[in-house]
Design a protein around this motif. Structure first.
Motif, short mmCIF file in Angstrom:
data_model
loop_
_atom_site.label_atom_id
_atom_site.label_comp_id
_atom_site.label_asym_id
_atom_site.label_seq_id
_atom_site.Cartn_x
_atom_site.Cartn_y
_atom_site.Cartn_z
N UNK A 62 0.82 -1.21 0.00
CA UNK A 62 0.00 0.00 0.00
C UNK A 62 0.86 1.27 0.00
N UNK A 119 -1.28 4.86 -0.84
CA UNK A 119 -2.42 4.66 0.06
C UNK A 119 -1.94 4.81 1.50
N UNK A 158 -1.62 5.92 -8.95
CA UNK A 158 -2.25 4.69 -9.42
C UNK A 158 -2.09 4.51 -10.93
N UNK A 161 -2.74 -1.50 -8.20
CA UNK A 161 -2.81 -2.42 -7.06
C UNK A 161 -4.14 -3.16 -7.09
N UNK A 199 -6.56 -5.52 -5.07
CA UNK A 199 -6.77 -5.93 -3.68
C UNK A 199 -7.13 -7.40 -3.57
N UNK A 248 -14.79 -8.40 -3.45
CA UNK A 248 -16.05 -7.88 -2.89
C UNK A 248 -15.88 -6.48 -2.31
N UNK A 249 -14.65 -6.08 -2.04
CA UNK A 249 -14.43 -4.75 -1.50
C UNK A 249 -14.45 -3.66 -2.56
N UNK A 250 -14.54 -4.04 -3.83
CA UNK A 250 -14.48 -2.98 -4.84
C UNK A 250 -15.53 -3.06 -5.94
N UNK A 251 -16.11 -4.25 -6.20
CA UNK A 251 -17.06 -4.33 -7.31
C UNK A 251 -18.35 -3.61 -6.95
N UNK A 252 -18.80 -2.72 -7.82
CA UNK A 252 -20.02 -1.96 -7.49
C UNK A 252 -20.86 -1.57 -8.70
N UNK A 277 -17.64 -1.87 -14.85
CA UNK A 277 -16.68 -2.09 -13.78
C UNK A 277 -15.26 -1.97 -14.32
N UNK A 318 -14.36 1.59 -15.19
CA UNK A 318 -14.38 2.56 -14.08
C UNK A 318 -13.09 3.37 -13.98
N UNK A 319 -11.97 2.65 -13.89
CA UNK A 319 -10.69 3.34 -13.70
C UNK A 319 -10.36 4.20 -14.93
N UNK A 351 -21.60 -8.47 -9.42
CA UNK A 351 -21.92 -9.03 -8.11
C UNK A 351 -22.56 -10.41 -8.24
N UNK A 409 -12.39 -0.55 1.30
CA UNK A 409 -13.03 -0.25 0.03
C UNK A 409 -12.57 1.11 -0.50
N UNK A 460 -9.72 2.47 -0.01
CA UNK A 460 -8.38 2.25 -0.55
C UNK A 460 -8.43 1.58 -1.91
N UNK A 461 -9.29 0.55 -2.02
CA UNK A 461 -9.35 -0.20 -3.28
C UNK A 461 -9.81 0.71 -4.42
N UNK A 462 -10.79 1.57 -4.15
CA UNK A 462 -11.28 2.45 -5.22
C UNK A 462 -10.29 3.58 -5.53
N UNK A 463 -9.61 4.06 -4.50
CA UNK A 463 -8.59 5.08 -4.78
C UNK A 463 -7.49 4.47 -5.63
N UNK A 464 -7.19 3.19 -5.39
CA UNK A 464 -6.16 2.51 -6.18
C UNK A 464 -6.60 2.38 -7.63
N UNK A 465 -7.93 2.51 -7.88
CA UNK A 465 -8.41 2.48 -9.27
C UNK A 465 -8.67 3.89 -9.78
N UNK A 513 -21.80 1.20 -2.28
CA UNK A 513 -22.40 -0.01 -2.88
C UNK A 513 -21.73 -1.30 -2.37
N UNK A 514 -20.39 -1.43 -2.49
CA UNK A 514 -19.80 -2.67 -1.97
C UNK A 514 -20.07 -2.86 -0.47
N UNK A 524 -21.98 -6.08 0.82
CA UNK A 524 -21.28 -7.00 1.72
C UNK A 524 -22.03 -7.19 3.03
#
Lengths: 278, 268
Positions: free
Chosen positions: A47, A52, A76, A81, A83, A87-91, A98, A101-102, A135, B163, B165-170, B191-192, B196
């Motif tokens: 990180x 981060x 970035x 990176x 993760x 599940x912590x990022x898909x939305x 998806x 997105x970036x 999801x 989450x 962190x993960x989105x900032x990384x993207x 949303x995540x 979850x």
């Protein structure tokens, strides 16, 4: 041009010292695997690569830019990176969105986005899922979407945190060949404690063993992973191939033990037994 | 935001407050809220109510966390002050010191709510709390819901951080931009987080039903019993309440801001 860590310390707000003086250099196009027990500081370490986590003490430079001088989003662009847990990022509503997105965050134009998303969907075998919700996918598929959503902007340094977690053997094989293909064009840094996965990797990575927030050993995979002392110190599981060779040796079969590959080991055993031939 | 949540998470320590019956501490939080909410409305007594909790937090050995909760709630306090001042100032385009003092009192009242509830939750384990509710006759499924909610707040706070962190990384820019754009950028985080939470609730429900949740009447290994110190604490609180009501009826509190202002004027 490289990611450089100079004596990096990091203390979490609750007082836990996660990194205690880590110095490390990741060259362009290099393949580095960071291994170590739970709580060694592996995730904290990666990180710091994209800002981060800003070091409490010491410096992290990405291609000469101090991570303190740039936002995470800026860093970035170069350091992608992925993760551990998708599940912590898909939305998004669809897999396509998806993955895009970036690209939208980075301000790519729509034609370019379409071209890259098409490429990524194909590269990861996700074409049939283009219009469904990420999801609704299985664990392995989600992981691939997460990976695709980072690779799609072609970061110069790709960092994977525990990519094999919860993947079946076939998935791991696909991941292995994908990483091999990516290397050369970009650096890949992988965090894992899956020793067998690393032992079978080609090309062979440079191994960094982390324990208690410090680098305890660093070197070629053939040297580090076949050294039982180092492996035990990092509280990893010893890889099977050198273990078998060591066992044969103790039984009087004259074999080398600094070997990781299964086929290589087979040849060594055969020639030691005088059977020869291939 | 997460600092506020942490400020309500139970701290396993050993102190007089930790050993008190959870029902007594619940009564404490309620009495403080009644005092701050209904009995007193002026700045001076509300400040006193806030300050008397300092030794209590120290007694419970949660002083630092308690103070952090208060610090973390300053944005909310500022919103309370700002909005109220604006609402008073807008129609007449004028503000008196009395108005300011009145608005400050509202903020301090909120701080008393936060801090008394924080002392209660910091020193009461979710298990004790649920036990207390159960033995007060609240249905078990409600108690469990309450306990699960408290139990999972820190988990949610942690997940929110991951989450983010993960989105900032993207490439999600959370560090720059105006208030509205920033708010919109929180969708990829919410949303995540919500998905979850629902998934986890579902999995937990299945796991619990697999272990015979709701099969019949539950018995409890621990039974809460009030001890001498619990009665003593209750008595003290009741006494404080009576004194408070008496004071409220007999004493008229001075405004402090105009007093300070005139004192300053006299000095210079």
């Amino acid at each position: 041009m490289a990611i450089e860590l100079h004596d990096v310390w990091y203390v979490y707000p609750n007082g836990v010292e996660a990194l205690r003086g880590v110095s490390l250099r990741i060259e362009e196009g290099e393949f580095v695997v960071i291994m170590g027990p739970n709580g060694a500081g592996k995730t904290t370490l990666v990180k710091t690569f994209n800002g981060l986590i800003k070091p409490t003490k010491g410096r992290v430079l990405v291609d000469g830019v101090d991570t303190r001088q740039a936002t995470v989003a800026e860093l970035a662009r170069k350091v992608g990176l992925v993760f551990q847990n998708p599940d912590h990022q898909l939305f998004c509503e669809t897999v396509e969105d998806e993955i895009a997105f970036a690209l939208r965050n980075f301000g790519f134009d729509e034609n370019e986005i379409k071209r890259r998303v098409d490429w990524a969907l194909k590269a990861f075998g996700l074409e049939e899922y283009r219009d469904i919700s990420p999801l609704a996918l299985s664990g392995g598929e989600k992981k691939r979407v997460a990976l695709a959503s980072v690779l799609v902007w072609e970061p110069k340094y790709l960092v994977l945190d525990e990519p094999t977690l919860g993947q079946d053997y076939a998935q791991k094989e696909r991941l292995r060949s994908l990483i091999s293909r990516l290397l050369g064009e970009r650096a890949v840094v992988m965090v894992t404690h899956d020793v067998e996965f690393v032992a079978d990797m080609r090309p062979r990575p440079r191994i960094v063993l982390l324990a208690g927030g410090r680098v305890i050993a660093e070197g070629r995979a053939e040297d580090i992973l076949t050294d039982p002392e180092q492996i035990d110190k990092a509280r990893l599981v010893r890889p099977q191939v050198p273990e078998v060779l060591r066992n044969l040796r103790s039984l009087g079969v004259p074999v080398r033990t600094d070997v990781l590959g299964l086929l290589e080991a087979r040849d060594i055993i055969l020639s030691a037994l005088g059977v020869g031939g291939r | 935001m997460s600092a506020i949540l942490e400020g309500f998470a139970f701290q396993k320590r050993d102190s007089i407050l930790h050993r008190l019956d959870p029902r007594v501490k619940m009564v404490y939080a309620l009495i403080m809220m009644v005092m701050a909410g209904f009995i007193f409305s002026q700045l001076l007594p509300l400040l006193v109510l806030l300050l008397v909790q300092v030794p209590l937090a120290l007694l419970g050995r949660v002083g630092r966390l308690w103070a952090r909760t208060l610090r973390a709630s300053t944005p909310l306090l500022l919103i309370i002050v700002g909005l109220n001042l604006l609402a008073i100032w807008w129609p007449t385009r004028s503000l008196s010191l009395y108005d300011v003092e009145h608005v400050l009192a509202l903020a301090v009242r909120f701080a008393v709510f936060v801090s008394s509830f924080s002392i209660f939750t910091l020193t009461t384990s979710p298990d004790d709390l649920s036990l207390a509710l159960e033995q007060m006759g609240v249905p078990y499924s409600f108690c469990f819901m309450f306990r699960a909610a408290l139990r999972f707040t820190p988990v949610m706070a942690r997940e929110a951080r991951i989450t983010m962190d993960a989105q900032r990384a993207r490439g999600l820019e959370l560090d720059k931009g105006g208030l509205l754009t920033r708010a919109r950028r929180y969708i990829p985080i919410l949303v995540p987080l919500i998905v979850n939470a629902i998934t986890r609730a579902w999995a937990m429900a299945e796991a619990m039903e697999s272990r015979a949740w709701g099969a019949g009447k539950r018995t409890s290994l621990y039974v809460l019993r009030m001890k001498g110190r619990d009665y003593l604490a209750l008595l003290i609180m009741l006494y404080a309440m009576v004194v408070a009501i008496y004071v409220r009826m007999m004493v008229s509190f001075p405004y402090i801001l105009p007093f300070i202002a005139s004192a300053l004027e006299a000095l210079f």
